[in-house]
Design a protein around this motif. Structure first.
Motif, PDB file in Angstrom:
ATOM      1  N   TRP A  34       0.827  -1.200   0.000  1.00  0.00           N
ATOM      2  CA  TRP A  34       0.000   0.000   0.000  1.00  0.00           C
ATOM      3  C   TRP A  34       0.868   1.259   0.000  1.00  0.00           C
ATOM      4  CZ3 TRP A  34      -4.925   0.383  -1.100  1.00  0.00           C
ATOM      5  CH2 TRP A  34      -5.562   1.603  -0.838  1.00  0.00           C
ATOM      6  N   GLN A  35       1.875   1.217   0.856  1.00  0.00           N
ATOM      7  CA  GLN A  35       2.754   2.387   0.953  1.00  0.00           C
ATOM      8  C   GLN A  35       3.594   2.554  -0.319  1.00  0.00           C
ATOM      9  OE1 GLN A  35       4.659   2.184   4.867  1.00  0.00           O
ATOM     10  NE2 GLN A  35       4.983   4.385   4.612  1.00  0.00           N
ATOM     11  N   ILE A  36       3.993   1.436  -0.908  1.00  0.00           N
ATOM     12  CA  ILE A  36       4.749   1.521  -2.162  1.00  0.00           C
ATOM     13  C   ILE A  36       3.874   2.171  -3.222  1.00  0.00           C
ATOM     14  CG2 ILE A  36       5.804   0.139  -4.005  1.00  0.00           C
ATOM     15  CD1 ILE A  36       6.597  -1.885  -1.785  1.00  0.00           C
ATOM     16  N   ARG A  37       2.613   1.773  -3.215  1.00  0.00           N
ATOM     17  CA  ARG A  37       1.670   2.345  -4.176  1.00  0.00           C
ATOM     18  C   ARG A  37       1.549   3.854  -3.968  1.00  0.00           C
ATOM     19  NH1 ARG A  37      -2.525   5.056  -4.206  1.00  0.00           N
ATOM     20  NH2 ARG A  37      -3.776   3.815  -2.778  1.00  0.00           N
ATOM     21  N   MET A  85       0.825  -6.482  -4.550  1.00  0.00           N
ATOM     22  CA  MET A  85       0.899  -5.257  -5.348  1.00  0.00           C
ATOM     23  C   MET A  85      -0.353  -5.108  -6.219  1.00  0.00           C
ATOM     24  SD  MET A  85       3.533  -3.567  -4.482  1.00  0.00           S
ATOM     25  CE  MET A  85       3.533  -2.295  -5.720  1.00  0.00           C
ATOM     26  N   GLN A  86      -0.855  -6.218  -6.692  1.00  0.00           N
ATOM     27  CA  GLN A  86      -2.066  -6.147  -7.503  1.00  0.00           C
ATOM     28  C   GLN A  86      -3.225  -5.610  -6.682  1.00  0.00           C
ATOM     29  OE1 GLN A  86      -2.070 -10.093  -9.147  1.00  0.00           O
ATOM     30  NE2 GLN A  86      -1.648  -9.347 -11.222  1.00  0.00           N
ATOM     31  N   VAL A  87      -3.296  -6.083  -5.459  1.00  0.00           N
ATOM     32  CA  VAL A  87      -4.357  -5.603  -4.568  1.00  0.00           C
ATOM     33  C   VAL A  87      -4.199  -4.117  -4.310  1.00  0.00           C
ATOM     34  CG1 VAL A  87      -5.286  -5.782  -2.227  1.00  0.00           C
ATOM     35  CG2 VAL A  87      -4.708  -7.849  -3.491  1.00  0.00           C
ATOM     36  N   ASN A 141      13.257   1.880  -7.892  1.00  0.00           N
ATOM     37  CA  ASN A 141      13.195   0.646  -7.116  1.00  0.00           C
ATOM     38  C   ASN A 141      11.999   0.717  -6.162  1.00  0.00           C
ATOM     39  OD1 ASN A 141      14.204  -0.635  -4.312  1.00  0.00           O
ATOM     40  ND2 ASN A 141      14.952  -1.844  -6.036  1.00  0.00           N
ATOM     41  N   VAL A 142      11.455  -0.416  -5.788  1.00  0.00           N
ATOM     42  CA  VAL A 142      10.297  -0.413  -4.871  1.00  0.00           C
ATOM     43  C   VAL A 142      10.692   0.193  -3.524  1.00  0.00           C
ATOM     44  CG1 VAL A 142       8.926  -2.269  -5.884  1.00  0.00           C
ATOM     45  CG2 VAL A 142      10.780  -2.830  -4.295  1.00  0.00           C
ATOM     46  N   GLY A 143      11.906  -0.070  -3.093  1.00  0.00           N
ATOM     47  CA  GLY A 143      12.370   0.504  -1.832  1.00  0.00           C
ATOM     48  C   GLY A 143      12.374   2.019  -1.886  1.00  0.00           C
ATOM     49  N   THR A 144      12.757   2.559  -3.036  1.00  0.00           N
ATOM     50  CA  THR A 144      12.758   4.006  -3.194  1.00  0.00           C
ATOM     51  C   THR A 144      11.325   4.536  -3.109  1.00  0.00           C
ATOM     52  OG1 THR A 144      14.587   3.640  -4.721  1.00  0.00           O
ATOM     53  CG2 THR A 144      13.691   5.854  -4.625  1.00  0.00           C
ATOM     54  N   CYS A 145      10.391   3.820  -3.737  1.00  0.00           N
ATOM     55  CA  CYS A 145       8.988   4.250  -3.682  1.00  0.00           C
ATOM     56  C   CYS A 145       8.497   4.285  -2.238  1.00  0.00           C
ATOM     57  CB  CYS A 145       8.112   3.315  -4.506  1.00  0.00           C
ATOM     58  SG  CYS A 145       8.501   3.356  -6.249  1.00  0.00           S
ATOM     59  N   PHE A 146       8.871   3.275  -1.486  1.00  0.00           N
ATOM     60  CA  PHE A 146       8.474   3.223  -0.071  1.00  0.00           C
ATOM     61  C   PHE A 146       9.050   4.433   0.662  1.00  0.00           C
ATOM     62  CE2 PHE A 146       9.109   2.078   4.339  1.00  0.00           C
ATOM     63  CZ  PHE A 146       7.884   1.551   4.681  1.00  0.00           C
ATOM     64  N   ALA A 147      10.311   4.732   0.406  1.00  0.00           N
ATOM     65  CA  ALA A 147      10.960   5.855   1.087  1.00  0.00           C
ATOM     66  C   ALA A 147      10.303   7.177   0.696  1.00  0.00           C
ATOM     67  CB  ALA A 147      12.446   5.881   0.740  1.00  0.00           C
ATOM     68  N   ILE A 148       9.885   7.298  -0.580  1.00  0.00           N
ATOM     69  CA  ILE A 148       9.232   8.532  -1.025  1.00  0.00           C
ATOM     70  C   ILE A 148       7.922   8.717  -0.282  1.00  0.00           C
ATOM     71  CG2 ILE A 148       8.081   9.622  -2.984  1.00  0.00           C
ATOM     72  CD1 ILE A 148      10.285   8.359  -4.772  1.00  0.00           C
TER      73      ILE A 148
END
Lengths: 188, 744
Positions: free
Chosen positions: B195-198, B228-230, B279-286
């Motif tokens: 959810w947070q990555i999204r 991720m699909q959810v 990267n997904v980790g970067t998305c989470f950090a953003i």
């Protein structure tokens, strides 16, 4: 008669052609004149440009000129074997080992002035071939490390011996991978 | 564009993907660590936050040693666009700012902020930017930059730079591939925080406005794909792509090729083909940075390998030493012949130098393998099987590169596009001779870089040398030109004044003469140094004859010069007298002695007075020196007298070159005066020393007369002078007596 005429015509024609091409060549020689010897430039680009004078010439360019004139290629200690190899390739001669009469290959160094001992005599500034020392009369001097070629020429003139040649330290960016640290290459 | 947007979308709609050449299929070993949720690592006692953890430039430190910092407080700051700050991972005190072993293959020490945790974990005031959609882009970018976010996939490129492209973006690709064996940090992050990555992807979409978002996940992570699909169900623009498992599908260029069939040009960026990848980790950090204002101070790290008892994923604070993570996961070094800890994956990671190496923003895995897991290095000769060329994902010729790299034929290696190698290690993995190919390439690459750097430096040195030479030559020319002009000017002047050469010669002669005179005078004065002191005495006495003799030449010359000289002399004498008086205060005792002198002087008037004069070194001068105070006015005639001797010569000099001569004479007079003064002072001093034994000197003054022949000039002095001297002596004796009376 006709044979003589033919010969004469041929001679005239060839003479005329020779004249035309000669003038074209002469014009080209003037018009497209190369200012300096391109070989000297090429050699100069291979030399390490420390301007240290260890080769016995007052700078890299004069040594390049000397090499072009037939001097030995193994008189440059700062360049070391790599430079000799490149010069050998360029000059089409055999690569020799460094002539020890001119010094030995050493780690890269830069000058460092112990600033509290500097008396501000400007002697090193005059000696520096690349203007890498900053200072004024009776003011403390310092070396611009990035510009220093490590030529050693400032050390002797210093009356108080406050200049040291320090080896350049490795940084992460200039670090070379060490083959011995290879850990793994295959999994499972 | 051969692969235009619509074609790509059409193919993706059909669930079809492309492929990249080569690739290998190493054992995954991901189940070691991906079975348990991400654990929380206790706060270590000490944290080592490396100042530079990304590609670009580091900021300058804004904390000091001993300063208390709060969790999330920025430690560096910079105006440079390629700098991102670092933050305190927990609250505590800055213990040191010094070089510390770095998370780099070299392990070379780098500037590091060492923080001692206070275990309070107290946050600084956070400023979330929840309404980012109504904020200008620049503000969102600033928030991302201030949170210290740089790419967490491996390279560590500053995210805010990547997120502000100047061209339109076709695809935003989110990289959740994680193709290296063992590593599961992104996998677990997607499973637990989809959810947070999204939300992070939402922010990136706001900034980049891509036509399509592709989220690439390898098909060996079904749970992550599902999560991720959810999370992305409500965004039709977000497309989850299940990518076939093949190493190195997670490479930036390879993933782009797989998803879009576009190829990033050599030395180019994905942006050149209209793609941005995060990267997904970067998305989470953003999302952390924008929605809760938290800077990037922790990340998921996989601690795995068979040498650790409890392999798992952990939320580790940036700056935690590797030892802390290993201890928490029960690392057992006995399972290894020698301690061997790898940072990163087994294919692209590197051995850490020691266990104090800190976790940085790009650290995704700490691997502690047993000896059986990873074969030892026993390199053999290349058998030219070309298996490496088949495995290479960028279609290079690893074998050729290997030859040239090993032989240090760097230019030839470059001809084979050495710098397009992504160092994935696929070639080394398939090599039957177990040649560590990638390491040869790395060595060659770094050598080429160093060589290029040296080349640049030598070019700069050449330029500086040539400029300096040119400058020196120009300076020499300028000097020569100046000299030439000066010589010309002289020549011209000579020519123009050639007609009155006779005058010149005359003038020169006059000058020479005057000089000679002056020299003579000086000699005279120097010889009569002692005399001068005597002269002072003489002048002090009211002697009309001397005055007359002095006035005679003066009147002859009748020039104002003389008067001025006289005035100066007077002033000088006064001054000298005053000085002498002050220095003589102590010398009152030998008054009786002086009286004796007087008596004696009176007795053998002529001879003795002379002898007294010869005592110039001490006695006479002292006598004189004591006196002048009341007779301050008296010394004046002396100078005219001394000047008179000069003026006599002067008269002759003035005939030829009046001005020059008078000037010289004045100087000479001044010199004489100065000398006289000095003598007086000296006398005063010597008197002090000699006052203990003045009697001896006075009692046998005749012995002093032995000095007579030496002072030939004195012999020439006439009787008058002697009388004057006697008178002075008398006066002095009186004075001294008076003083003695007073003081007693």
């Amino acid at each position: 008669m006709s044979l003589g005429f033919a010969i004469l015509t041929a001679l005239l024609a060839i003479g005329l052609l020779a004249l035309i091409f000669g003038s074209i060549l002469g014009f080209a020689a003037v018009k497209f004149k190369v200012e300096s010897d391109p070989l000297v430039e090429q050699i100069d680009h291979i030399l390490p440009q420390t301007q240290c004078g260890q080769c016995g010439y007052p700078g890299c360019k004069p040594y390049a000129q000397a090499i072009a004139d037939g001097d030995e290629i193994n008189k440059c200690p700062p360049g070391g074997d790599a430079t000799i190899k490149k010069l050998a390739d360029l000059m089409g001669v055999e690569a020799k080992s460094l002539d020890s009469a001119h010094g030995t290959e050493d780690v890269k160094k830069v000058a460092f002035i112990r600033e509290d001992e500097c008396i501000g005599c400007t002697k090193c500034i005059q000696a520096c071939p690349v203007d890498a020392i900053l200072g004024a009369a009776k003011q403390m001097h310092t070396v611009i490390t990035d510009e220093c070629t490590g030529c050693d020429l400032c050390v002797d003139p210093c009356p108080v011996d406050c200049i040291d040649m320090l080896p350049v330290k490795d940084s992460a960016s200039s670090w070379r991978w060490d083959i011995n640290t290879i850990p793994i290459k295959q999994v499972g | 564009m051969p692969n235009n947007y619509d074609d790509i979308i059409e193919k993706l709609d059909n669930n079809q993907l492309w492929d990249f050449p080569g690739g290998v299929f190493p054992a995954e070993r991901k189940t070691l660590s991906n079975q348990t949720p991400i654990g929380k690592l206790p706060i270590p006692e000490r944290l080592f936050v490396t100042v530079k953890q990304h590609i670009g430039v580091e900021g300058h430190l804004i904390v000091e040693v001993g300063q208390k910092v709060l969790k999330g407080q920025a430690l560096t700051k910079s105006m440079n666009p390629f700098a991102v700050p670092i933050h305190a991972p927990t609250s505590g005190e800055v213990a040191a700012i010094q070089k510390h072993v770095s998370a780099h293959p070299s392990g070379l020490p780098e500037m590091t902020v060492e923080i001692i945790s206070d275990q309070q974990d107290k946050w600084i005031q956070l400023n979330p930017l929840i309404d980012y959609q109504s904020q200008p882009k620049i503000k969102v970018l600033a928030a991302i930059c201030d949170a210290g976010i740089s790419g967490m996939g491996g390279a560590g490129f500053p995210t805010h730079i990547k997120s502000s492209p100047k061209k339109d973006v076709d695809f935003l690709i989110i990289n959740g591939i994680e193709c290296e064996p063992y590593i599961t940090s992104d996998d677990r992050l997607m499973r637990e925080h989809a959810w947070q990555i999204r939300q992070g992807i939402d922010v990136l979409c706001h900034l980049l406005k891509p036509k399509q978002v592709l989220i690439g996940i390898e098909n060996n992570k079904p749970e992550a794909i599902e999560a991720m699909q959810v999370a992305c169900r409500e965004n039709p623009n977000y497309r989850i792509c299940s990518v076939p498992t093949k190493y190195p599908a997670g490479g930036e260029k390879q993933l782009i090729q797989v998803l879009t069939n576009r190829e990033v040009p050599a030395k180019g960026l994905p942006m050149d083909v209209g793609i941005i990848m995060h990267n997904v980790g970067t998305c989470f950090a953003i999302s952390d940075a924008v929605f809760s204002g938290k800077p990037l101070i922790s990340r998921v790290v996989t601690v795995t390998g068979e040498a650790v008892e409890k392999p798992s994923n952990l939320w580790a604070l940036i700056g935690s030493p590797v030892a802390h993570l290993l201890a928490h996961s029960d690392y057992n070094p006995k399972l290894q012949k020698q301690p061997n800890v790898i940072m990163g994956g087994p294919m692209m990671g590197f051995n850490v130098i020691n266990d104090k190496v800190p976790v940085i923003k790009t650290t995704n895995c700490i691997l502690a393998p047993t000896d059986t897991e990873i074969s030892s290095n026993n390199e053999q000769a290349c058998i030219r099987c070309s298996a490496c060329a088949d495995a290479c994902p960028v279609s290079l010729l690893p074998q050729q590169l290997f030859w040239h790299s090993k032989a240090k034929e760097l230019d030839k290696a470059q001809d084979y596009n050495l710098f397009d190698c992504i160092e994935c290690g696929a070639c080394a993995y398939v090599c039957p001779s177990e040649i560590p190919l990638v390491h040869y390439y790395r060595i060659a690459k770094s050598e080429i870089r160093v060589e290029q750097e040296e080349k640049q430096k030598s070019d700069k040195a050449r330029e500086r040398f040539e400029k300096r030479e040119a400058r020196l030559i120009a300076e020499q020319h300028a000097r020569d030109e100046k000299h030439r002009l000066a010589a010309e000017a002289r020549k011209q002047a000579m020519e123009s004044k050639g007609n009155n050469a006779k005058d010149k010669i005359a003038a020169a002669l006059a000058r020479a003469k005057a000089k000679k005179q002056a020299v003579n005078i000086e000699e005279e004065t120097s010889v009569s140094k002692a005399d001068l002191a005597n002269d002072v005495i003489e002048a002090a006495a009211p002697n009309e004859t001397t005055e007359a003799s002095a006035t005679q030449p003066t009147t002859k010359v009748a020039s104002s010069n003389q008067r001025v000289q006289a005035a100066i002399a007077r002033a000088k004498a006064k001054k000298a007298a005053a000085e002498a008086a002050t220095s003589n205060v102590e010398v009152e005792v030998p008054s009786e002695v002086e009286v004796e002198v007087e008596v004696e002087v009176e007795k053998n008037n002529d001879k003795v007075s002379e002898s007294i004069k010869t005592e110039t070194q001490s006695k006479n001068q002292s006598v004189n020196a004591k006196e002048p105070a009341p007779h301050a006015a008296k010394p004046e005639p002396l100078k005219p007298e001394s000047a008179s001797s000069e003026s006599v010569s002067e008269v002759t000099a003035t005939k030829t070159a009046t001005i020059a001569a008078s000037k010289k004479a004045r100087i000479a007079a001044a010199v004489a005066k100065a000398k006289a003064k000095r003598e007086a002072q000296k006398a005063a001093e010597t008197e002090q020393t000699s006052k203990e034994a003045p009697l001896a000197e006075v009692e046998d003054p005749k012995t002093d007369s032995s000095q007579e022949p030496v002072k030939t000039q004195e012999q020439q002095i006439d009787m008058k002078k002697r009388k004057i001297a006697a008178a002075v002596a008398k006066a002095k004796a009186k004075k001294a007596a008076e003083k003695a009376d007073k003081s007693s």
